[in-house]
Motif scaffolding. Structure first.
Motif, short mmCIF file in Angstrom:
data_model
loop_
_atom_site.label_atom_id
_atom_site.label_comp_id
_atom_site.label_asym_id
_atom_site.label_seq_id
_atom_site.Cartn_x
_atom_site.Cartn_y
_atom_site.Cartn_z
N THR A 33 39.42 45.60 42.79
CA THR A 33 39.67 45.20 41.41
C THR A 33 39.50 43.70 41.31
OG1 THR A 33 41.20 47.03 40.95
CG2 THR A 33 41.36 45.08 39.54
N LEU A 34 38.59 43.28 40.44
CA LEU A 34 38.36 41.87 40.20
C LEU A 34 39.16 41.43 38.99
CD1 LEU A 34 34.47 41.67 40.64
CD2 LEU A 34 36.22 41.11 42.34
N LYS A 35 39.83 40.30 39.10
CA LYS A 35 40.59 39.74 37.99
C LYS A 35 39.77 38.62 37.35
CE LYS A 35 44.45 38.77 35.64
NZ LYS A 35 45.17 39.71 34.75
N LEU A 36 39.52 38.73 36.05
CA LEU A 36 38.82 37.70 35.30
C LEU A 36 39.72 37.16 34.20
CD1 LEU A 36 36.31 36.11 34.22
CD2 LEU A 36 35.75 38.17 32.90
N VAL A 37 39.94 35.85 34.19
CA VAL A 37 40.62 35.19 33.08
C VAL A 37 39.56 34.44 32.29
CG1 VAL A 37 42.34 33.50 32.38
CG2 VAL A 37 42.78 34.96 34.37
N GLU A 59 30.67 48.80 31.05
CA GLU A 59 29.27 49.12 31.37
C GLU A 59 28.96 48.79 32.83
OE1 GLU A 59 27.30 46.74 28.47
OE2 GLU A 59 27.49 48.25 26.87
N PHE A 60 29.49 47.69 33.32
CA PHE A 60 29.27 47.31 34.72
C PHE A 60 29.90 48.34 35.66
CE2 PHE A 60 31.12 45.28 38.49
CZ PHE A 60 29.98 44.77 39.10
N GLU A 61 31.10 48.76 35.35
CA GLU A 61 31.82 49.69 36.24
C GLU A 61 31.09 51.03 36.35
OE1 GLU A 61 36.21 47.82 35.15
OE2 GLU A 61 35.61 49.79 34.36
N ARG A 62 30.39 51.44 35.29
CA ARG A 62 29.68 52.72 35.33
C ARG A 62 28.55 52.70 36.36
NH1 ARG A 62 30.37 52.91 29.60
NH2 ARG A 62 28.26 52.08 29.26
N VAL A 69 36.95 45.81 36.90
CA VAL A 69 37.10 44.45 36.41
C VAL A 69 38.25 44.41 35.40
CG1 VAL A 69 35.99 42.48 35.31
CG2 VAL A 69 34.64 44.04 36.73
N ASP A 70 39.29 43.68 35.75
CA ASP A 70 40.46 43.52 34.90
C ASP A 70 40.30 42.22 34.11
OD1 ASP A 70 42.93 43.41 33.73
OD2 ASP A 70 44.05 43.03 35.59
N VAL A 71 40.12 42.34 32.80
CA VAL A 71 39.83 41.18 31.96
C VAL A 71 41.09 40.71 31.24
CG1 VAL A 71 38.46 40.29 30.04
CG2 VAL A 71 37.47 41.97 31.61
N ASP A 72 41.37 39.42 31.32
CA ASP A 72 42.52 38.82 30.65
C ASP A 72 42.02 37.64 29.83
OD1 ASP A 72 44.93 37.80 29.85
OD2 ASP A 72 45.67 37.32 31.86
N GLN A 319 31.62 41.29 45.68
CA GLN A 319 31.85 41.97 44.41
C GLN A 319 31.77 41.00 43.23
OE1 GLN A 319 33.82 42.13 47.10
NE2 GLN A 319 33.80 44.28 47.77
N ILE A 320 32.29 39.79 43.44
CA ILE A 320 32.17 38.76 42.40
C ILE A 320 30.70 38.51 42.10
CG2 ILE A 320 32.49 36.30 41.90
CD1 ILE A 320 35.13 36.48 43.51
#
Length: 424
Positions: A33-37, A59-62, A69-72, A319-320
Motif C-alpha cells: 500500500t502506497l501512501k500519497l499526500v 485505474e492504476f490498481e486495476r 494507493v491510499d490518497v490523502d 512500486q513508487i
C-alpha cells in the motif's frame, strides 16, 4: 540555486516527437500500500483534487495487482506543514505532492528521480524544471505542474474609466487612480497576506529588476537596492494613495483578492491561470498582459512549479516508480492540467496543449515560460524563508514603515537560515 529561465518554446519544438512512458506493467512483488499526500487545487467538493487522484489510483490498481494507493488530499494552506509533521513523527508517506522538497533531500530522506522513474519519464520533463528539482546536482524534486503569472484587468471597469492595459508602473498608478475616481472599491489588489505573498512579492521584485537571490554567489539578496526601491514605490504610489482597497495588503490573501475580482470589485491584480475559469464562470470580461516592468518590458517573469517527491522510509522504490510512471503519462498529465488551467511539466504534454485550440488562453501563460524565473527551490532553506516572507512582507508597505529596514531583517534571517541548513 542560480536564476533559472525556462526556454520552453524551442524545447517543445525539438522534443515534439517524444512520448512519455505509460503504465509500466504489473509489479509481481507482493501486496504493497502506497501512501500519497497531495495538495488540493480545487475550491469545492466537486472540484477537489481528491476526485482526480482517487480515479487515477483506481485505474492504476486495476492494471497493477498487488499495489494499493491510499490518497490523502490536504489544503494548500496546511499540506506542507502536514507532511513535515508526518516526517518528524517517523510516518513519512511514500509520496508527497507539495510545494518544496530540498530540506528532505538534504536530510537524505528522498529517493532521487533516477531511483524511481523510468528513463523515458525522467527525460521527458522540461529541462529547466528538472534542473530546478536538483539539490547538489541530483534531481529529487519531480515537477508536477507549472504556472506563470499575468496581470489581469477588468475590461468593463477599464472601459468605464477610459483607460487601457498598463505598460509600465506609471500606467499602473494612473490606471488605478482613474479606477478609484470611478468608485472601484479595489483599483489594484495587492495580496501580501499569509496565503501566497511570496509569489506576489517575487512578481514585483522581478518587475523592478531585482529578485530573491544574488546571481553572483546565490545568497539571498532580498534587501537589494532594486528590491527596496520596489517596495518604496508600492508603499508611496499604491498603498499610500489608497489604491489597494480597504483591506491592508498584509491582511489580504490571494484567494480573497481573486474572489473580489470575480465579483467585479477589483480593477487589476496579478493572477495565475486558474483565475481565468473563475472569472468566466462569474461572467467577468477580463484581459491579461504580462506584468509590466518599472519602465516597460521586464527581463524575466515569475514561474512556479509544484513538486512530487518520493520518501525512502518505507522502502517501496519499485512500486513508487510504477505509480509515478503512470501519473506522468500524457493522458493523466493533461487530465489534471486541463481541469485546473495549469501548465504541464513534460515536453510531450506541452506539445499537446500547444496544438489544442481549446487552450488558446493558456498559450499566453506558456509564452511567458520563455523568460520565467522560479523560486530558489534548490535551497533547503527556501521553505523557511518563504514562511518568513509570508508573515512579514506586508509590513514593508504599511504607511510610516521603513521598507529597507523590514527587507533587511527578512534578508538577514534568510541568509542565517541558509547558512544553518548548509552546515547541517
Amino acid at each position: 540555486m542560480r536564476h533559472r529561465y525556462l526556454g520552453i518554446t524551442t524545447a517543445i519544438a525539438v522534443m515534439s516527437t517524444m512520448g512519455l512512458a505509460g503504465c509500466s506493467g504489473t509489479t509481481g512483488s507482493g501486496d504493497v500500500t502506497l501512501k500519497l499526500v497531495a495538495a488540493d487545487y480545487g475550491n469545492s467538493p466537486e472540484t477537489s483534487s481528491s476526485v482526480y487522484w482517487k480515479k487515477l489510483a483506481s485505474e492504476f490498481e486495476r492494471t497493477h495487482p498487488g499495489i494499493t494507493v491510499d490518497v490523502d488530499v490536504r489544503s494548500w494552506k496546511t499540506v506542507d506543514a502536514d507532511v513535515a509533521a508526518l516526517v518528524k513523527k517517523g510516518q513519512a508517506p511514500d509520496m508527497a505532492q507539495v510545494g518544496s522538497f530540498a530540506d528532505y533531500a538534504e536530510a537524505g530522506k528522498l529517493y532521487s528521480a533516477d531511483q524511481v522513474l523510468s528513463v523515458p519519464v525522467q527525460s521527458g520533463f522540461v529541462a529547466q524544471l528538472a534542473a530546478a528539482g536538483k539539490v547538489d546536482q541530483t534531481q529529487y524534486g519531480l515537477p508536477f505542474v507549472a504556472s506563470t503569472r499575468l496581470l489581469f484587468y477588468n475590461r468593463k471597469l477599464f472601459d468605464e474609466a477610459g483607460i487601457s492595459a498598463p505598460k509600465d508602473w506609471d500606467d499602473i498608478r494612473s490606471d488605478a487612480e482613474a479606477l478609484k475616481a470611478e468608485g472601484v472599491p479595489v483599483p489594484f489588489a495587492l495580496p501580501l497576506g499569509t496565503e501566497e505573498s511570496q509569489a506576489e512579492t517575487m512578481m514585483w521584485l522581478l518587475s523592478g529588476g531585482g529578485g530573491y537571490t544574488n546571481s553572483t554567489d546565490d545568497s539571498y539578496s532580498i534587501d537589494s537596492d532594486e528590491n527596496v526601491k520596489t517596495f518604496e514605490w508600492l508603499q508611496k504610489n499604491l498603498v499610500g494613495k489608497g489604491l489597494t482597497g480597504p483591506v491592508k495588503p498584509g491582511e489580504l490573501d490571494r484567494a480573497d483578492a481573486f474572489k473580489q475580482f470575480t465579483e467585479g470589485k477589483v480593477g487589476m491584480l496579478n493572477g495565475h491561470p486558474t483565475l481565468m475559469n473563475s472569472a468566466r464562470k462569474a461572467h467577468v470580461d477580463f484581459g491579461m498582459v504580462p506584468m509590466p516592468g518599472k519602465d516597460g518590458d521586464v527581463k524575466s517573469s515569475m514561474g512556479v512549479a509544484d513538486w512530487m517527491m518520493a520518501f525512502k522510509q518505507n522502502g517501496h522504490a519499485q512500486q513508487i516508480g510504477e505509480f509515478l510512471d503512470y501519473v506522468y503519462n500524457d493522458k493523466n498529465v493533461m487530465d489534471f492540467v486541463k481541469q485546473y488551467d495549469l501548465l504541464p511539466v513534460t515536453y510531450s504534454a506541452n506539445t499537446l496543449m500547444a496544438q489544442d485550440t481549446a487552450h488558446n488562453d493558456l498559450r499566453e501563460f506558456q509564452k511567458t515560460l520563455d523568460n520565467a524565473e522560479l523560486y530558489p527551490f534548490g535551497k533547503s532553506s527556501w521553505s523557511q524563508v518563504s514562511d518568513e516572507i509570508k508573515k512579514n512582507i506586508g509590513k514593508a508597505v504599511e504607511p510610516g514603515a521603513d521598507p529597507r529596514q523590514i527587507l533587511t531583517r527578512i534578508s538577514k534571517d534568510a541568509n542565517t537560515a541558509d547558512a544553518t541548513e548548509a552546515g547541517k
